[in-house]
Design an enzyme around this catalytic site. Sequence first.
Site, PDB file in Angstrom:
ATOM      1  N   ARG A 147     -29.370   6.909  63.053  1.00  0.00           N
ATOM      2  CA  ARG A 147     -28.290   6.254  63.798  1.00  0.00           C
ATOM      3  C   ARG A 147     -27.038   6.252  62.930  1.00  0.00           C
ATOM      4  O   ARG A 147     -27.102   5.861  61.767  1.00  0.00           O
ATOM      5  CB  ARG A 147     -28.699   4.819  64.133  1.00  0.00           C
ATOM      6  CG  ARG A 147     -27.748   4.113  65.078  1.00  0.00           C
ATOM      7  CD  ARG A 147     -28.100   2.625  65.231  1.00  0.00           C
ATOM      8  NE  ARG A 147     -27.422   1.835  64.220  1.00  0.00           N
ATOM      9  CZ  ARG A 147     -27.310   0.497  64.245  1.00  0.00           C
ATOM     10  NH1 ARG A 147     -27.868  -0.180  65.238  1.00  0.00           N
ATOM     11  NH2 ARG A 147     -26.682  -0.159  63.298  1.00  0.00           N
ATOM     12  N   TYR A 159     -20.024  -5.420  61.664  1.00  0.00           N
ATOM     13  CA  TYR A 159     -21.480  -5.466  61.519  1.00  0.00           C
ATOM     14  C   TYR A 159     -22.088  -4.114  61.909  1.00  0.00           C
ATOM     15  O   TYR A 159     -21.714  -3.522  62.897  1.00  0.00           O
ATOM     16  CB  TYR A 159     -22.037  -6.554  62.428  1.00  0.00           C
ATOM     17  CG  TYR A 159     -23.516  -6.788  62.292  1.00  0.00           C
ATOM     18  CD1 TYR A 159     -24.015  -7.595  61.290  1.00  0.00           C
ATOM     19  CD2 TYR A 159     -24.408  -6.184  63.169  1.00  0.00           C
ATOM     20  CE1 TYR A 159     -25.379  -7.819  61.154  1.00  0.00           C
ATOM     21  CE2 TYR A 159     -25.776  -6.401  63.048  1.00  0.00           C
ATOM     22  CZ  TYR A 159     -26.248  -7.217  62.044  1.00  0.00           C
ATOM     23  OH  TYR A 159     -27.594  -7.426  61.917  1.00  0.00           O
ATOM     24  N   ASP A 211     -25.106   3.261  68.414  1.00  0.00           N
ATOM     25  CA  ASP A 211     -25.223   1.935  69.038  1.00  0.00           C
ATOM     26  C   ASP A 211     -23.830   1.378  69.301  1.00  0.00           C
ATOM     27  O   ASP A 211     -23.034   1.226  68.370  1.00  0.00           O
ATOM     28  CB  ASP A 211     -26.004   1.012  68.082  1.00  0.00           C
ATOM     29  CG  ASP A 211     -26.410  -0.305  68.725  1.00  0.00           C
ATOM     30  OD1 ASP A 211     -25.913  -0.616  69.824  1.00  0.00           O
ATOM     31  OD2 ASP A 211     -27.231  -1.025  68.114  1.00  0.00           O
ATOM     32  N   HIS A 213     -23.377  -1.629  70.764  1.00  0.00           N
ATOM     33  CA  HIS A 213     -23.456  -3.094  70.668  1.00  0.00           C
ATOM     34  C   HIS A 213     -22.764  -3.813  71.840  1.00  0.00           C
ATOM     35  O   HIS A 213     -22.075  -4.817  71.633  1.00  0.00           O
ATOM     36  CB  HIS A 213     -22.862  -3.578  69.337  1.00  0.00           C
ATOM     37  CG  HIS A 213     -23.819  -3.448  68.191  1.00  0.00           C
ATOM     38  ND1 HIS A 213     -23.557  -2.698  67.066  1.00  0.00           N
ATOM     39  CD2 HIS A 213     -25.043  -3.967  67.991  1.00  0.00           C
ATOM     40  CE1 HIS A 213     -24.574  -2.762  66.235  1.00  0.00           C
ATOM     41  NE2 HIS A 213     -25.489  -3.525  66.772  1.00  0.00           N
ATOM     42  N   GLU A 237     -26.731   3.723  72.760  1.00  0.00           N
ATOM     43  CA  GLU A 237     -27.434   2.427  72.874  1.00  0.00           C
ATOM     44  C   GLU A 237     -26.474   1.303  73.257  1.00  0.00           C
ATOM     45  O   GLU A 237     -25.358   1.241  72.731  1.00  0.00           O
ATOM     46  CB  GLU A 237     -28.089   2.130  71.528  1.00  0.00           C
ATOM     47  CG  GLU A 237     -28.719   0.758  71.429  1.00  0.00           C
ATOM     48  CD  GLU A 237     -29.305   0.500  70.047  1.00  0.00           C
ATOM     49  OE1 GLU A 237     -29.530   1.463  69.290  1.00  0.00           O
ATOM     50  OE2 GLU A 237     -29.527  -0.681  69.725  1.00  0.00           O
ATOM     51  N   GLU A 263     -32.486  -4.527  73.778  1.00  0.00           N
ATOM     52  CA  GLU A 263     -32.925  -5.319  72.614  1.00  0.00           C
ATOM     53  C   GLU A 263     -32.787  -6.815  72.850  1.00  0.00           C
ATOM     54  O   GLU A 263     -33.458  -7.595  72.191  1.00  0.00           O
ATOM     55  CB  GLU A 263     -32.197  -4.875  71.334  1.00  0.00           C
ATOM     56  CG  GLU A 263     -30.704  -5.104  71.319  1.00  0.00           C
ATOM     57  CD  GLU A 263     -30.043  -4.579  70.047  1.00  0.00           C
ATOM     58  OE1 GLU A 263     -30.272  -3.417  69.686  1.00  0.00           O
ATOM     59  OE2 GLU A 263     -29.300  -5.344  69.419  1.00  0.00           O
ATOM     60  N   ARG A 284     -35.576  -0.836  75.039  1.00  0.00           N
ATOM     61  CA  ARG A 284     -35.581  -1.256  73.632  1.00  0.00           C
ATOM     62  C   ARG A 284     -36.200  -2.631  73.388  1.00  0.00           C
ATOM     63  O   ARG A 284     -35.928  -3.270  72.375  1.00  0.00           O
ATOM     64  CB  ARG A 284     -34.142  -1.226  73.094  1.00  0.00           C
ATOM     65  CG  ARG A 284     -33.575   0.137  73.232  1.00  0.00           C
ATOM     66  CD  ARG A 284     -32.699   0.670  72.154  1.00  0.00           C
ATOM     67  NE  ARG A 284     -32.293  -0.199  71.097  1.00  0.00           N
ATOM     68  CZ  ARG A 284     -32.958  -0.352  69.945  1.00  0.00           C
ATOM     69  NH1 ARG A 284     -34.072   0.327  69.724  1.00  0.00           N
ATOM     70  NH2 ARG A 284     -32.505  -1.160  69.025  1.00  0.00           N
ATOM     71  N   GLU A 340     -37.173   1.796  65.936  1.00  0.00           N
ATOM     72  CA  GLU A 340     -36.117   1.474  64.962  1.00  0.00           C
ATOM     73  C   GLU A 340     -36.748   0.843  63.724  1.00  0.00           C
ATOM     74  O   GLU A 340     -37.661   0.028  63.833  1.00  0.00           O
ATOM     75  CB  GLU A 340     -35.108   0.492  65.579  1.00  0.00           C
ATOM     76  CG  GLU A 340     -33.926   0.195  64.668  1.00  0.00           C
ATOM     77  CD  GLU A 340     -32.939  -0.803  65.291  1.00  0.00           C
ATOM     78  OE1 GLU A 340     -33.365  -1.633  66.108  1.00  0.00           O
ATOM     79  OE2 GLU A 340     -31.745  -0.734  64.952  1.00  0.00           O
ATOM     80  N   TRP A 403     -20.118  -8.075  71.469  1.00  0.00           N
ATOM     81  CA  TRP A 403     -20.268  -7.166  70.317  1.00  0.00           C
ATOM     82  C   TRP A 403     -21.643  -6.555  70.356  1.00  0.00           C
ATOM     83  O   TRP A 403     -22.492  -7.039  71.069  1.00  0.00           O
ATOM     84  CB  TRP A 403     -20.046  -7.868  68.979  1.00  0.00           C
ATOM     85  CG  TRP A 403     -21.204  -8.637  68.502  1.00  0.00           C
ATOM     86  CD1 TRP A 403     -21.533  -9.913  68.869  1.00  0.00           C
ATOM     87  CD2 TRP A 403     -22.230  -8.202  67.607  1.00  0.00           C
ATOM     88  NE1 TRP A 403     -22.674 -10.297  68.237  1.00  0.00           N
ATOM     89  CE2 TRP A 403     -23.127  -9.269  67.461  1.00  0.00           C
ATOM     90  CE3 TRP A 403     -22.457  -7.009  66.889  1.00  0.00           C
ATOM     91  CZ2 TRP A 403     -24.271  -9.195  66.654  1.00  0.00           C
ATOM     92  CZ3 TRP A 403     -23.581  -6.922  66.087  1.00  0.00           C
ATOM     93  CH2 TRP A 403     -24.483  -8.007  65.972  1.00  0.00           C
TER      94      TRP A 403
HETATM   95  O1  EZ4 Z   1     -28.239  -6.204  67.117  1.00  0.00           O
HETATM   96  O2  EZ4 Z   1     -29.628  -7.147  63.977  1.00  0.00           O
HETATM   97  O3  EZ4 Z   1     -30.297  -1.953  67.086  1.00  0.00           O
HETATM   98  N1  EZ4 Z   1     -30.114  -2.833  66.287  1.00  0.00           N
HETATM   99  C1  EZ4 Z   1     -29.097  -3.658  66.354  1.00  0.00           C
HETATM  100  C2  EZ4 Z   1     -28.912  -4.784  65.352  1.00  0.00           C
HETATM  101  C3  EZ4 Z   1     -29.146  -6.096  66.056  1.00  0.00           C
HETATM  102  C4  EZ4 Z   1     -29.013  -7.340  65.203  1.00  0.00           C
HETATM  103  C5  EZ4 Z   1     -29.609  -8.515  65.938  1.00  0.00           C
HETATM  104  O4  EZ4 Z   1     -30.976  -8.392  66.009  1.00  0.00           O
HETATM  105  O5  EZ4 Z   1     -28.314  -3.517  67.260  1.00  0.00           O
HETATM  106  O6  EZ4 Z   1     -27.623  -4.730  64.854  1.00  0.00           O
HETATM  107 CO    CO Z   2     -28.853  -2.243  68.812  1.00  0.00          CO
END
Ligand code: EZ4
Ligand code: CO
Length: 403
Positions: A147, A159, A211, A213, A237, A263, A284, A340, A403
């Site tokens: 990723r 992040y 990802d 987010h 993702e 997730e 996920r 993952e 986010w």
């Molecule tokens: O959003 O750790 O795919 N993994 C992610 C991580 C999670 C955070 C919260 O569990 O997107 O960044």
């Molecule tokens: Co994610």
Amino acid sequence: MKITDIKIIVASPGRNFVTVKVMTDEGLYGIGDATVNGREKAVVAYLEDHVVPCLIGRDPQRIEDIWQYLYKGAYWRRGPITMAAISGVDMALWDIKAKAANMPLYQLLGGRSRDKVMVYKHAGGLDIGEVVEGVVALREQGLDAIRAQVSIPGLPPIYGTGHSLDQTAGGMIKALPEEEVWSTHKYLPLIPRLFEKVRDAVGWDVHLLHDVHHRLTPIEAARLGKDLEPFRLFWLEDAIPAELQEGFRIIRQHTTQPIAVGEVFNTIWDCQQLISEQLIDYIRVTSVHAGGVTGLKKIFDFAAIYHVRSACHGPMDVSPVAMGCNIHVDTAIPNFGIQEFSGYTDATYDMFPRAWSYDRGYLQPGEAPGHGVDIDEAVAAKYPYSPAYLPVARLEDGTLTSW
Ligand code: EZ4
Ligand code: CO
């Protein structure tokens, strides 16, 4: 067999983990993960005040019945706190059943469907050059799936992109939520440029993932999907927030880019429309947030009918216990996609002795009876709970955003 006691252990060997330990009158015990990052104490109270008293004296072998009792019996169904509590208990009960059978858990789930479980790891960086270096390094370590995430030049690191910042309470994860800055219009043209450079560096014989987010609108996600098509990503993702599931229809109308989501989902009901309308390619959900081994099996079996593959969430806030359960399910189901795997701090590995193992891009569940993951309570006692949160995000003008 009877449940005699249930202990809830909270410890922070880098990230906070809520661990459930179910004891029985036959000396067997089972371990489960009930962590909700940033809301740990809410799950502890839910378990200690409302779940544990109901389970003392019950037969731990009746896994489905206890699952239904906690789900239907609460009246207030679903939600991350309720489902994490159910998940923690469910994992511990499967652990006990498989130990009693003297079998590794995957055998009870139907046995091996594959030789090894493919994982993806994360490469992040402050600029494209740094991310490319990270992808090359992971490729050299044997990863077949990677990723790639990049910070937006001109904005502070976010992040998921900034090295050790993501790792521990000493970095970006602070006692109160960090506030990050997000700009969709700076991000959208950057990501195709990132994957162009990554493909130039590592070629086409590797799976690349990205990802989002939950940060885009459906039409923005459709644009990104189209722009990424030349680079043949394994998946895009969490392109949009998934509360409005019809949004995924718009993405599907515009791009053949495979789509992954889920997730933050807790039950099969959160996935039902996305799977049955074939709006996604990878689901996920993960054992700790979607109802344990029982919840995962139901969701993945349903997904298999629609050619949707599994892709359990596995960042470092999903504990090694939940990771162990994921790996057993990954090993047994017919429609495994990918797992993952971020790895863990050394302290986390010390706290959770385990049978599962990682080697050059692949995981193995191990052959120990049960799910094979234990908790060393003496190690846990060295790392007391310390409040920590995931960040929140604002636009450049201060507006709060996803986010
Ligand atoms: O959003 O750790 O795919 N993994 C992610 C991580 C999670 C955070 C919260 O569990 O997107 O960044
Ligand atoms: Co994610």
